[in-house]
Design a protein around this motif. Sequence first.
Motif, PDB file in Angstrom:
ATOM      1  N   MET A  75       0.839  -1.200   0.000  1.00  0.00           N
ATOM      2  CA  MET A  75       0.000   0.000   0.000  1.00  0.00           C
ATOM      3  C   MET A  75       0.876   1.253   0.000  1.00  0.00           C
ATOM      4  O   MET A  75       1.994   1.231   0.536  1.00  0.00           O
ATOM      5  N   GLU A  76       0.325   2.322  -0.567  1.00  0.00           N
ATOM      6  CA  GLU A  76       1.080   3.575  -0.594  1.00  0.00           C
ATOM      7  C   GLU A  76       0.244   4.692   0.032  1.00  0.00           C
ATOM      8  O   GLU A  76       0.137   4.777   1.249  1.00  0.00           O
ATOM      9  N   LEU A  77      -0.391   5.524  -0.790  1.00  0.00           N
ATOM     10  CA  LEU A  77      -1.128   6.690  -0.286  1.00  0.00           C
ATOM     11  C   LEU A  77      -2.597   6.351  -0.066  1.00  0.00           C
ATOM     12  O   LEU A  77      -3.245   5.762  -0.927  1.00  0.00           O
ATOM     13  N   ILE A  78      -3.107   6.727   1.099  1.00  0.00           N
ATOM     14  CA  ILE A  78      -4.537   6.618   1.407  1.00  0.00           C
ATOM     15  C   ILE A  78      -5.034   8.035   1.676  1.00  0.00           C
ATOM     16  O   ILE A  78      -4.497   8.729   2.551  1.00  0.00           O
ATOM     17  N   ASP A  79      -6.041   8.487   0.925  1.00  0.00           N
ATOM     18  CA  ASP A  79      -6.506   9.865   1.104  1.00  0.00           C
ATOM     19  C   ASP A  79      -7.299  10.008   2.404  1.00  0.00           C
ATOM     20  O   ASP A  79      -7.692   9.021   3.027  1.00  0.00           O
ATOM     21  N   ARG A  80      -7.543  11.244   2.814  1.00  0.00           N
ATOM     22  CA  ARG A  80      -8.212  11.530   4.076  1.00  0.00           C
ATOM     23  C   ARG A  80      -9.621  10.934   4.121  1.00  0.00           C
ATOM     24  O   ARG A  80     -10.065  10.416   5.138  1.00  0.00           O
ATOM     25  N   GLN A  81     -10.354  11.052   2.999  1.00  0.00           N
ATOM     26  CA  GLN A  81     -11.732  10.561   2.976  1.00  0.00           C
ATOM     27  C   GLN A  81     -11.767   9.047   3.216  1.00  0.00           C
ATOM     28  O   GLN A  81     -12.582   8.544   4.000  1.00  0.00           O
ATOM     29  N   THR A  82     -10.859   8.332   2.565  1.00  0.00           N
ATOM     30  CA  THR A  82     -10.800   6.868   2.755  1.00  0.00           C
ATOM     31  C   THR A  82     -10.375   6.531   4.186  1.00  0.00           C
ATOM     32  O   THR A  82     -10.943   5.642   4.825  1.00  0.00           O
ATOM     33  N   ARG A  83      -9.384   7.262   4.679  1.00  0.00           N
ATOM     34  CA  ARG A  83      -8.930   7.034   6.057  1.00  0.00           C
ATOM     35  C   ARG A  83     -10.075   7.217   7.042  1.00  0.00           C
ATOM     36  O   ARG A  83     -10.302   6.382   7.926  1.00  0.00           O
ATOM     37  N   ASP A  84     -10.803   8.330   6.907  1.00  0.00           N
ATOM     38  CA  ASP A  84     -11.902   8.607   7.837  1.00  0.00           C
ATOM     39  C   ASP A  84     -13.000   7.556   7.727  1.00  0.00           C
ATOM     40  O   ASP A  84     -13.596   7.148   8.727  1.00  0.00           O
ATOM     41  N   ALA A  85     -13.265   7.088   6.502  1.00  0.00           N
ATOM     42  CA  ALA A  85     -14.293   6.071   6.316  1.00  0.00           C
ATOM     43  C   ALA A  85     -13.889   4.763   6.996  1.00  0.00           C
ATOM     44  O   ALA A  85     -14.723   4.078   7.608  1.00  0.00           O
ATOM     45  N   VAL A  86     -12.605   4.406   6.896  1.00  0.00           N
ATOM     46  CA  VAL A  86     -12.112   3.191   7.560  1.00  0.00           C
ATOM     47  C   VAL A  86     -12.254   3.317   9.075  1.00  0.00           C
ATOM     48  O   VAL A  86     -12.684   2.383   9.761  1.00  0.00           O
ATOM     49  N   ILE A  87     -11.919   4.497   9.606  1.00  0.00           N
ATOM     50  CA  ILE A  87     -12.033   4.719  11.052  1.00  0.00           C
ATOM     51  C   ILE A  87     -13.481   4.607  11.504  1.00  0.00           C
ATOM     52  O   ILE A  87     -13.784   3.949  12.512  1.00  0.00           O
ATOM     53  N   HIS A  88     -14.399   5.218  10.762  1.00  0.00           N
ATOM     54  CA  HIS A  88     -15.822   5.156  11.126  1.00  0.00           C
ATOM     55  C   HIS A  88     -16.330   3.714  11.094  1.00  0.00           C
ATOM     56  O   HIS A  88     -17.074   3.284  11.983  1.00  0.00           O
ATOM     57  N   GLU A  89     -15.940   2.979  10.064  1.00  0.00           N
ATOM     58  CA  GLU A  89     -16.374   1.575   9.976  1.00  0.00           C
ATOM     59  C   GLU A  89     -15.817   0.760  11.137  1.00  0.00           C
ATOM     60  O   GLU A  89     -16.508  -0.071  11.732  1.00  0.00           O
ATOM     61  N   PHE A  90     -14.560   1.006  11.467  1.00  0.00           N
ATOM     62  CA  PHE A  90     -13.925   0.307  12.569  1.00  0.00           C
ATOM     63  C   PHE A  90     -14.646   0.605  13.887  1.00  0.00           C
ATOM     64  O   PHE A  90     -14.923  -0.302  14.689  1.00  0.00           O
ATOM     65  N   CYS A  91     -14.983   1.874  14.123  1.00  0.00           N
ATOM     66  CA  CYS A  91     -15.685   2.263  15.350  1.00  0.00           C
ATOM     67  C   CYS A  91     -17.088   1.657  15.394  1.00  0.00           C
ATOM     68  O   CYS A  91     -17.555   1.222  16.461  1.00  0.00           O
ATOM     69  N   ASP A  92     -17.763   1.621  14.235  1.00  0.00           N
ATOM     70  CA  ASP A  92     -19.089   1.001  14.181  1.00  0.00           C
ATOM     71  C   ASP A  92     -19.014  -0.467  14.566  1.00  0.00           C
ATOM     72  O   ASP A  92     -19.864  -0.993  15.303  1.00  0.00           O
ATOM     73  N   ARG A  93     -17.996  -1.148  14.079  1.00  0.00           N
ATOM     74  CA  ARG A  93     -17.840  -2.560  14.400  1.00  0.00           C
ATOM     75  C   ARG A  93     -17.539  -2.751  15.887  1.00  0.00           C
ATOM     76  O   ARG A  93     -18.019  -3.701  16.516  1.00  0.00           O
ATOM     77  N   LEU A  94     -16.735  -1.864  16.447  1.00  0.00           N
ATOM     78  CA  LEU A  94     -16.423  -1.959  17.883  1.00  0.00           C
ATOM     79  C   LEU A  94     -17.679  -1.769  18.729  1.00  0.00           C
ATOM     80  O   LEU A  94     -17.899  -2.482  19.713  1.00  0.00           O
ATOM     81  N   GLU A  95     -18.500  -0.812  18.348  1.00  0.00           N
ATOM     82  CA  GLU A  95     -19.717  -0.543  19.118  1.00  0.00           C
ATOM     83  C   GLU A  95     -20.700  -1.711  19.040  1.00  0.00           C
ATOM     84  O   GLU A  95     -21.513  -1.912  19.938  1.00  0.00           O
TER      85      GLU A  95
END
Length: 336
Positions: A47-67
């Motif tokens: 992997m190389e560059l991940i843009d902010r929008q993709t990063r934030d989407a991954v974080i939100h999905e991860f938090c949803d799964r944790l909840e």
Amino acid sequence: MTTQIGLSQRQKAAVIVRLLLDDDDAGGLERLNIESQTLLAQEMAGMELIDRQTRDAVIHEFCDRLEAVGVTFPGDLDGTLAILGARISDDSSDQLRQAAAIAGRSDPWARIAGLPQTSLSALANAESIELVALMLSKLPVEAASETFIAMPRDRARLVAQAMSMTSGVTPAALKRVGLVLLQAAEALPKPAIATPAADRMGAILNFATADLRDDVLEALDQRDTEFAEGVRKAIFIFAHIPARIEPREVPRLVREVDQAVLVRALAAPDEADAAAADFILANLSQRMADGLREEREALGRVRTKDVEAALTEVVGAIRRLQESGQITLKMPQDED
């Protein structure tokens, strides 16, 4: 709500791990098995560059799964026993670990390293030379040394020669050897009292007066010289400090003992005890050592029973530090 962002589950995991690596306090990757660590590293390497929008989407999905998680379990025996803690007996815990190791579900060498010295010595004298060489290669240095020294001289020579052949063993073969040794250890007779008799007698004599200790050892010499020698090795007294304690650990010992008690111990008139006192003072800062010397000189003559009580307290502090793993006593050297 889960956002579709065009990354695989492994790539999403790689993004979360990359973010966590920016936090020095974050950890836990070592708890993954080797295959998972390898897959994760391979994914990150591609992997190389991940843009902010993709990063934030991954974080939100991860938090949803944790909840959405209700309760989690460790998924392995060590983690489960850590959660149970004192709520499960030591015997049950040991039995579970032993069964898991024999079944190949955990590292057998961790169990072998925890065997009592009597069991290690029994294995060293009963198993093939090659297996014993591998066992000594995997044991902690102190346990390996004690096991090696206890072997008959001829057998020790053969094991030492076989050590040169251990470097090429594969992890799979090493695990099989560990399982063989663990099964052999399981078949050894288990004494009703776990602590060897010589160790128990030595621990008792640690807190006896010097004259009583000498009388008991003299009597043991006349009846059972081998047992008497084992007791001598198990005894730790104030005079043994220079031979058994690393100089760098002296300040830790001094902090463990009340200063008034330490000063009385440093005033011991016996030649061997005085040498131990000099060793302690030589391994402290100049200022602290000078202060203790001044207090010792100000004591004047100290009653014998007060000196012996102080020596016993210092020995007790050393034993506490050893049992808690804060210091490691060097093995006693055999006399020629």
